[in-house]
Write an enzyme that holds these catalytic residues in place. Structure first.
Site, PDB file in Angstrom:
ATOM      1  N   GLY A 195     -16.108   3.519  24.060  1.00 19.70           N
ATOM      2  CA  GLY A 195     -14.886   3.537  23.590  1.00 19.70           C
ATOM      3  C   GLY A 195     -14.549   2.177  22.952  1.00 19.70           C
TER       4      GLY A 195
ATOM      5  N   ALA B  47     -14.377  -2.847  23.497  1.00 24.79           N
ATOM      6  CA  ALA B  47     -15.222  -1.670  23.673  1.00 24.79           C
ATOM      7  C   ALA B  47     -15.861  -1.850  25.079  1.00 24.79           C
ATOM      8  CB  ALA B  47     -16.347  -1.912  22.586  1.00 24.79           C
ATOM      9  N   ASP B  48     -16.135  -0.773  25.292  1.00 24.18           N
ATOM     10  CA  ASP B  48     -16.859  -0.256  26.578  1.00 24.18           C
ATOM     11  C   ASP B  48     -17.768   0.673  26.501  1.00 24.18           C
ATOM     12  OD1 ASP B  48     -16.431  -0.986  29.721  1.00 24.18           O
ATOM     13  OD2 ASP B  48     -16.666   1.208  29.681  1.00 24.18           O
ATOM     14  N   THR B  49     -18.685   0.534  27.013  1.00 24.05           N
ATOM     15  CA  THR B  49     -19.987   1.721  27.182  1.00 24.05           C
ATOM     16  C   THR B  49     -20.506   2.131  28.270  1.00 24.05           C
ATOM     17  OG1 THR B  49     -20.550   0.524  24.922  1.00 24.05           O
ATOM     18  CG2 THR B  49     -22.405   1.856  26.034  1.00 24.05           C
TER      19      THR B  49
ATOM     20  N   LYS C   9      -8.997  -3.725  28.176  1.00 25.31           N
ATOM     21  CA  LYS C   9      -9.472  -4.847  27.776  1.00 25.31           C
ATOM     22  C   LYS C   9      -8.648  -5.359  26.472  1.00 25.31           C
ATOM     23  CE  LYS C   9     -14.098  -3.675  29.292  1.00 25.31           C
ATOM     24  NZ  LYS C   9     -15.551  -3.716  28.789  1.00 25.31           N
TER      25      LYS C   9
END
Length: 190
Positions: A106, A69-71, A52
């Site tokens: 992340g 971010a990625d969750t 991203k």
């Protein structure tokens, strides 16, 4: 120099604004999120946040700082992303009821040629949920755009018995980790 948030998430935007980030620009990443089965959770979120950030950084100036971010929610060896429908949301909440799970995020910060990606994990413990509570919660619509089908900052706070780690990580943006990363790029939030 400005900070670019590579996300359309209202929660992430709210967190960045809460931190007092000035000149925040929102440019959501559009790429498809692909996950290979069997990939460890920390690797999933770091690779997705990196992708991203790189996508959005390609559209920004070298002096911009891009944050992505990625969750995901990880429970008993399975990833819980955003539910596709009511039935999937109910199934996730039933599985999380009365147990603990891990939220992995992340986060990637890119400035020019410099890229830094880190992972944060937080343990979350749910009390036992009744079927009525699960259905009533789904009726609010709140779980439909959230990993694991819940928002700890909203009505699902009624379900959370405890959290071990960064609360903001559960919302989708680990504040302490991000603060360190931004400071290393010369951004002082305090």
């Amino acid at each position: 120099m400005g900070i670019v948030l590579a996300s359309g998430s209202p929660r992430r935007r709210e967190i960045m604004e809460m931190l007092g980030v000035k000149e925040l620009r929102i440019i959501p990443a559009k790429g498809e999120e692909k996950v290979t089965p069997g990939t460890p959770p920390a690797e999933i979120v770091t690779s997705l946040s990196r992708a991203k950030a790189e996508e959005v950084a390609a559209r920004c100036g070298d002096d911009d700082i891009v944050v992505a971010a990625d969750t995901i929610v990880w429970h008993e060896g399975r990833m819980f992303g955003k539910p596709r429908n009511r039935d999937e949301a109910a199934a996730m909440l039933r599985e999380l009821s009365g147990t603990g799970h891990t939220v992995f995020s992340g986060v990637t910060v890119i400035k020019g040629e410099s890229a830094d990606t880190r992972v944060e994990q937080t343990e979350v413990y749910f009390r036992v949920l009744s079927e009525r509570e699960i259905q009533s919660y789904i009726d609010t619509g709140e779980p439909m755009d959230k990993a694991g089908a819940y928002g700890a900052q909203g009505l699902a706070s009624l379900f959370v018995e405890g959290i071990d780690g960064d609360f903001f990580n559960v919302m989708g943006l680990p504040v302490c980790t991000l603060g360190k990363m931004l400071r290393e790029q010369g951004v002082e939030l305090l």
